[in-house]
Design a protein around this motif. Structure first.
Motif, mmCIF file in Angstrom:
data_model
loop_
_atom_site.group_PDB
_atom_site.id
_atom_site.type_symbol
_atom_site.label_atom_id
_atom_site.label_comp_id
_atom_site.label_asym_id
_atom_site.label_seq_id
_atom_site.Cartn_x
_atom_site.Cartn_y
_atom_site.Cartn_z
ATOM 1 N N ASP A 15 53.208 53.360 26.710
ATOM 2 C CA ASP A 15 53.633 53.936 25.358
ATOM 3 C C ASP A 15 53.801 55.292 25.264
ATOM 4 N N GLU A 16 52.709 55.838 25.705
ATOM 5 C CA GLU A 16 52.906 57.439 25.949
ATOM 6 C C GLU A 16 54.246 58.188 26.720
ATOM 7 N N GLY A 17 54.318 57.405 27.761
ATOM 8 C CA GLY A 17 55.400 57.663 28.550
ATOM 9 C C GLY A 17 56.792 57.319 28.011
ATOM 10 N N ARG A 18 56.913 56.150 27.331
ATOM 11 C CA ARG A 18 58.238 55.961 26.825
ATOM 12 C C ARG A 18 58.544 56.892 25.545
ATOM 13 N N ALA A 19 57.667 57.075 24.873
ATOM 14 C CA ALA A 19 57.665 58.347 23.622
ATOM 15 C C ALA A 19 58.125 59.550 24.182
ATOM 16 N N TYR A 20 57.456 59.970 25.214
ATOM 17 C CA TYR A 20 57.831 61.370 25.862
ATOM 18 C C TYR A 20 59.208 61.230 26.386
ATOM 19 N N LEU A 21 59.636 60.084 27.139
ATOM 20 C CA LEU A 21 61.070 60.068 27.496
ATOM 21 C C LEU A 21 62.086 59.987 26.310
ATOM 22 N N GLN A 22 61.909 59.136 25.420
ATOM 23 C CA GLN A 22 62.717 59.053 24.556
ATOM 24 C C GLN A 22 62.974 60.643 23.539
ATOM 25 N N LYS A 23 61.763 61.209 23.203
ATOM 26 C CA LYS A 23 61.667 62.437 22.625
ATOM 27 C C LYS A 23 62.630 63.557 23.720
ATOM 28 N N GLN A 24 62.494 63.562 24.711
ATOM 29 C CA GLN A 24 63.059 64.420 25.611
ATOM 30 C C GLN A 24 64.723 64.077 25.865
ATOM 31 N N PHE A 25 65.082 63.051 25.902
ATOM 32 C CA PHE A 25 66.549 62.230 25.812
ATOM 33 C C PHE A 25 67.114 62.890 24.457
ATOM 34 N N ALA A 26 66.167 62.765 23.361
ATOM 35 C CA ALA A 26 66.961 63.209 22.172
ATOM 36 C C ALA A 26 66.888 64.497 22.241
ATOM 37 N N GLU A 27 66.167 65.562 22.573
ATOM 38 C CA GLU A 27 66.346 66.948 22.702
ATOM 39 C C GLU A 27 67.394 67.298 23.563
ATOM 40 N N MET A 28 67.924 66.426 24.769
ATOM 41 C CA MET A 28 68.841 66.962 25.520
ATOM 42 C C MET A 28 70.086 66.230 25.072
ATOM 43 N N LYS A 79 72.947 61.416 42.340
ATOM 44 C CA LYS A 79 72.022 62.575 42.405
ATOM 45 C C LYS A 79 70.817 62.776 42.403
ATOM 46 N N LEU A 80 70.398 61.857 41.455
ATOM 47 C CA LEU A 80 68.636 61.937 41.330
ATOM 48 C C LEU A 80 68.087 61.322 42.532
ATOM 49 N N LEU A 81 68.895 60.503 43.669
ATOM 50 C CA LEU A 81 68.350 60.006 44.955
ATOM 51 C C LEU A 81 68.181 61.071 45.726
ATOM 52 N N HIS A 82 68.975 61.945 45.659
ATOM 53 C CA HIS A 82 68.712 63.361 46.554
ATOM 54 C C HIS A 82 67.588 64.197 46.187
ATOM 55 N N ARG A 83 67.307 64.111 44.871
ATOM 56 C CA ARG A 83 66.034 64.664 44.348
ATOM 57 C C ARG A 83 64.935 63.729 44.380
ATOM 58 N N LYS A 84 65.025 62.795 45.486
ATOM 59 C CA LYS A 84 63.930 61.770 45.537
ATOM 60 C C LYS A 84 63.350 60.761 44.512
ATOM 61 N N ILE A 85 64.321 60.475 43.467
ATOM 62 C CA ILE A 85 63.894 59.833 42.390
ATOM 63 C C ILE A 85 64.914 58.603 42.363
ATOM 64 N N MET A 131 52.843 59.986 33.602
ATOM 65 C CA MET A 131 53.278 60.959 33.049
ATOM 66 C C MET A 131 54.002 62.119 34.194
ATOM 67 N N GLU A 132 53.156 62.232 35.181
ATOM 68 C CA GLU A 132 53.695 63.131 36.298
ATOM 69 C C GLU A 132 55.304 62.861 36.745
ATOM 70 N N GLU A 133 55.177 61.225 36.840
ATOM 71 C CA GLU A 133 56.473 61.096 37.147
ATOM 72 C C GLU A 133 57.734 61.053 36.256
ATOM 73 N N ASN A 134 57.284 60.967 34.944
ATOM 74 C CA ASN A 134 58.161 61.251 33.979
ATOM 75 C C ASN A 134 58.693 62.506 33.630
ATOM 76 N N LYS A 135 57.686 63.406 34.027
ATOM 77 C CA LYS A 135 58.039 64.811 33.724
ATOM 78 C C LYS A 135 59.044 65.177 35.190
ATOM 79 N N LYS A 136 58.707 64.554 36.133
ATOM 80 C CA LYS A 136 59.698 65.047 37.209
ATOM 81 C C LYS A 136 60.983 64.506 37.019
ATOM 82 N N LEU A 137 61.159 63.370 36.476
ATOM 83 C CA LEU A 137 62.448 62.762 35.953
ATOM 84 C C LEU A 137 63.267 63.951 35.226
#
Ligand SMILES: Cc1ncc(COP(=O)(O)O)c(C=O)c1O
Length: 365
Positions: free
Chosen positions: A284-297, A322-328, A349-355
């Motif tokens: 729940d926390e990760g999805r909210a974080y990702l969606q907020k970041q996508f909206a801001e971007m 491109k993400l694959l070359h950044r190991k994601i 959350m660490e993985e979400n932030k790296k993404l």
């Protein structure tokens, strides 16, 4: 040696092979890095790993690996039924819920029949239908939302199964209880309705489809241990339906379709409330974080309810590389007719932030 293709069943010529999320080990080999450096957000797995209680139970079960498993799945089916307030006759185990989808094909489909699902639905339904020489009708999903009125309109005299993934993968959208009620009040009982609820446990206020089983309607509900329970590697899921449907499906399965380690792990995972709660909280926390970041971007995404989000990146295949070359690892969606999009699973959350960090770099380039 001559090719065997002229001997193979003709429908197999057109049958695409299911493309899974790219594997961590394979990516690590290609990039010549340690697998621990790779972040996989491509298959909607549990970011916290398996339930520790399941791991303990599986270790104990290994001592009996020389014995065939209990083909009836007695203890696990009893526990699932008790949890749902149903009887063991309402439950069948599968080697993943995917196997239960295959049972449905063996039980109910003949060449020339139709199945219906929504546009951009989980792809396995179409693969199954093609393997059985059955046509898949995809009802339109404007705005990536499933429209069950359109599904009703798509019904033909040859329709045998209707697949309703709820929430759908990869769009991440949910059909409401009201829409389900309206649909069930209008659909014929000569068609088996399949509610695929692989992500059920992630939902707040999930729809109640089991009530149609109690009402003896021709439906089957699919659930799995691959997602919130964190046991995707074991391949174990289940179907829930009226006893006569379950009886028919049992005739189509192999005697020992679910192995003993998976049964032991699933039994322990079913009751690991702490692991379920913590996984839901992190997601729940990760999805909210990702969606907020996508909206801001200013990246378009489809608001999601489970442990993944579908994101419009312009060229999904290029972003995946491109993400694959950044190991994601994320999931490109060309095979779903969505070449602009990728699907990202919610990680820690660490993985979400790296993404998000990698996405900012890539999108700037
Ligand atoms: C909607 C949906 N149904 C079923 C499955 C298959 O799950 P299982 O691992 O139980 O075969 C998945 C897996 O991604 C899914 O997304």
């Amino acid at each position: 040696m001559t090719s065997v293709w002229h001997l193979a069943n003709p429908q197999l010529h057109d049958l695409a092979v299911y493309e899974p999320g790219k594997q961590i080990e394979e990516t690590a080999r290609e990039l010549a890095v340690d697998p621990s450096e790779i972040i996989k957000l491509a298959s909607n797995e549990n970011p916290l790993g398996p339930s520790p209680k399941a791991v303990k139970a599986m270790r104990a079960a290994l001592e009996h690996a020389h014995l065939y498993p209990d083909g009836s799945g007695f203890y696990l089916i009893k526990a699932i039924a008790a949890k749902l307030g149903l009887t063991p006759k309402n439950v069948i185990l599968g080697n993943g819920s995917n196997e239960v989808i295959e049972f449905l094909g063996h039980a109910f489909l003949n060449p020339g029949d139709d199945v219906i699902t929504c546009q951009h639905a989980f792809i396995v339904y179409k693969l199954l239908a093609t393997a059985f020489s059955v046509r898949t009708i995809e009802s339109p999903s404007p705005d990536y939302q499933q429209n069950l009125d359109a599904t009703l309109e798509a019904i033909t005299p040859k329709t045998r199964l209707i697949f309703i993934p709820n929430p759908n993968n990869p769009t991440g959208t949910l059909v409401s209880q009201d829409a389900i009620e309206r649909f069930m009040s209008r659909v014929s009982d000569n068609i088996i309705i399949v509610f695929d609820e692989a992500y059920f446990e992630f939902l707040d206020g999930p729809p109640d489809t089991l009530r149609f089983i109690r009402d003896k309607r021709n439906i089957i509900v699919l659930r799995t241990f691959s997602k919130i329970h964190g046991l995707a590697g074991l391949r174990i899921g289940y179907g829930i339906a009226a006893p006569d449907i379950i009886e028919v499906l049992h005739k189509t399965r192999q005697p020992f379709n679910v192995n003993s380690i998976a049964q032991a792990g699933a039994l322990a995972a079913l009751d690991d409330e702490a692991h379920l709660r913590e996984t839901k909280r992190v997601v729940d926390e990760g999805r909210a974080y990702l969606q907020k970041q996508f909206a801001e971007m200013q990246i378009r995404f489809v608001p999601a309810v489970a442990n993944f989000v579908m994101v419009d990146v312009g060229d999904g295949g290029a972003l995946f590389e491109k993400l694959l070359h950044r190991k994601i690892i994320v999931r490109p969606l060309k095979g779903y007719g969505l070449p602009q999009w990728v699907r990202v699973s919610v990680g820690t959350m660490e993985e979400n932030k790296k993404l998000i960090g990698a996405l900012k770099e890539v999108i700037r380039v």
